[in-house]
Design an enzyme around this catalytic site. Structure first.
Site, PDB file in Angstrom:
ATOM      1  N   PRO A   2     -46.167 -31.843 -10.121  1.00  0.00           N
ATOM      2  CA  PRO A   2     -47.399 -31.963  -9.321  1.00  0.00           C
ATOM      3  C   PRO A   2     -48.152 -33.250  -9.681  1.00  0.00           C
ATOM      4  O   PRO A   2     -48.297 -33.570 -10.848  1.00  0.00           O
ATOM      5  CB  PRO A   2     -48.218 -30.738  -9.727  1.00  0.00           C
ATOM      6  CG  PRO A   2     -47.270 -29.827 -10.432  1.00  0.00           C
ATOM      7  CD  PRO A   2     -46.187 -30.682 -10.994  1.00  0.00           C
ATOM      8  N   GLU A   3     -48.574 -33.995  -8.672  1.00  0.00           N
ATOM      9  CA  GLU A   3     -49.352 -35.216  -8.877  1.00  0.00           C
ATOM     10  C   GLU A   3     -50.778 -34.950  -8.384  1.00  0.00           C
ATOM     11  O   GLU A   3     -51.121 -33.817  -8.053  1.00  0.00           O
ATOM     12  CB  GLU A   3     -48.698 -36.381  -8.135  1.00  0.00           C
ATOM     13  CG  GLU A   3     -47.223 -36.579  -8.536  1.00  0.00           C
ATOM     14  CD  GLU A   3     -46.533 -37.708  -7.782  1.00  0.00           C
ATOM     15  OE1 GLU A   3     -47.213 -38.690  -7.421  1.00  0.00           O
ATOM     16  OE2 GLU A   3     -45.320 -37.608  -7.551  1.00  0.00           O
ATOM     17  N   ARG A 106     -40.156 -23.959 -16.941  1.00  0.00           N
ATOM     18  CA  ARG A 106     -39.697 -24.982 -17.879  1.00  0.00           C
ATOM     19  C   ARG A 106     -40.497 -24.987 -19.193  1.00  0.00           C
ATOM     20  O   ARG A 106     -40.121 -25.656 -20.137  1.00  0.00           O
ATOM     21  CB  ARG A 106     -39.771 -26.374 -17.229  1.00  0.00           C
ATOM     22  CG  ARG A 106     -38.811 -26.542 -16.057  1.00  0.00           C
ATOM     23  CD  ARG A 106     -37.384 -26.812 -16.517  1.00  0.00           C
ATOM     24  NE  ARG A 106     -37.279 -28.041 -17.277  1.00  0.00           N
ATOM     25  CZ  ARG A 106     -37.063 -29.246 -16.776  1.00  0.00           C
ATOM     26  NH1 ARG A 106     -36.914 -29.395 -15.481  1.00  0.00           N
ATOM     27  NH2 ARG A 106     -36.966 -30.302 -17.555  1.00  0.00           N
TER      28      ARG A 106
END
Ligand code: ZN
Length: 269
Positions: A2-3, A106
């Site tokens: 996500p940016e 993750r």
């Protein structure tokens, strides 16, 4: 990962759902998440407090609980949601039966606890660079950053210099500005630098309006995809024709990350 637009989309939804609610309990199920405070310290600092706001700095979410703020970075696969998830990394239970679950397959996400009054002068926020849409994002500051031999694409990803941009939007902004990603930053003409400066905000704003880009794992608060993947010009389009000139889009690797560009529109010079 996500940016800025994806984190901003989540921030707005979280604020809409949770602001003004009192935290009744919290549980941490993934110890690796915690960077500077134990589960007990988080509970002491936050439980019983009311969520004042959900802020954002670059790709960090700031849950302001009054005296203390919890600073969350989603990294690769972090996803906050109000829908129960199978293996939550943390759970925040608010009053009025609102529960925040945090999924992160993750397990690379990070959570810091900081005093709200000094949040921006302490890790992890203190080392971040200028940020689009903030007063620090001026052409003058941007031009000053470019006085280096560093490749322009790698500079755009350096959070200590410009914060919030990741791989997708760096590729898109360079394409829109017709700048080759491997150009040394200081080789950009003033006109090119101006174009890039403007395109970064233009593309990020459009991506926020489209609720982010879902290429792999990003999801909005209720699980929906973003929509900006439908407007990507180069990212993840290797071999497909350039939207401007039909030349096949190429992929190269910079700093271990895939870079997508049009060899015709983005001259190496
Ligand atoms: Zn082209």
């Amino acid at each position: 990962m996500p940016e800025l637009p994806e984190v901003e989309t989540l921030r707005r939804a979280l604020e809409r759902e949770l602001i003004g609610r009192r935290l009744q309990s919290l549980d941490i199920y993934e110890p690796r998440l915690l960077q500077n405070a134990s589960e007990e310290e988080l509970q002491r600092a936050l439980v019983g407090q009311t969520l004042q706001s959900v802020g954002r700095r670059a790709k960090f979410l700031l849950f302001d609980f009054g005296p203390h703020t919890a600073v969350l970075h989603l990294r690769m696969t972090g996803w906050p949601t109000l829908t129960p998830v199978q293996t939550p990394r943390f759970v925040f239970r608010f009053d009025q039966k609102k529960t925040l679950y945090f999924s992160d397959p993750r397990r690379l996400a990070t959570l810091h606890l900081v005093p709200t009054a000094h949040a921006h002068t302490l890790p992890p926020l203190n080392g971040l660079g200028i940020e689009p849409f903030q007063p620090t994002y001026t052409l003058k500051n941007f031009l000053a950053l470019l006085q280096t031999d560093q490749e322009i694409k790698r500079l755009l990803l350096d959070q200590r210099k410009i914060a919030g941009i990741g791989n997708i939007y760096a590729c898109e902004a360079l394409f829109a500005s017709r700048i080759h990603p491997q150009r040394p930053a200081k080789s950009l003409s003033r006109a090119e630098a101006r174009r890039l400066f403007a395109q970064i905000e233009k593309i990020l704003a459009r991506a926020i309006a489209e609720q982010g880009t879902t290429v792999k794992t990003y999801r909005r608060l209720a699980g929906e995809s973003g929509n900006f993947q439908n407007f990507l010009a180069v990212y993840d389009r290797a071999g497909e024709p350039c939207v401007r000139c039909q030349t096949p889009i190429e992929r190269l690797t910079q700093g271990g990350r895939g870079t997508y560009f049009c060899p015709t529109c983005q001259h190496r010079v």
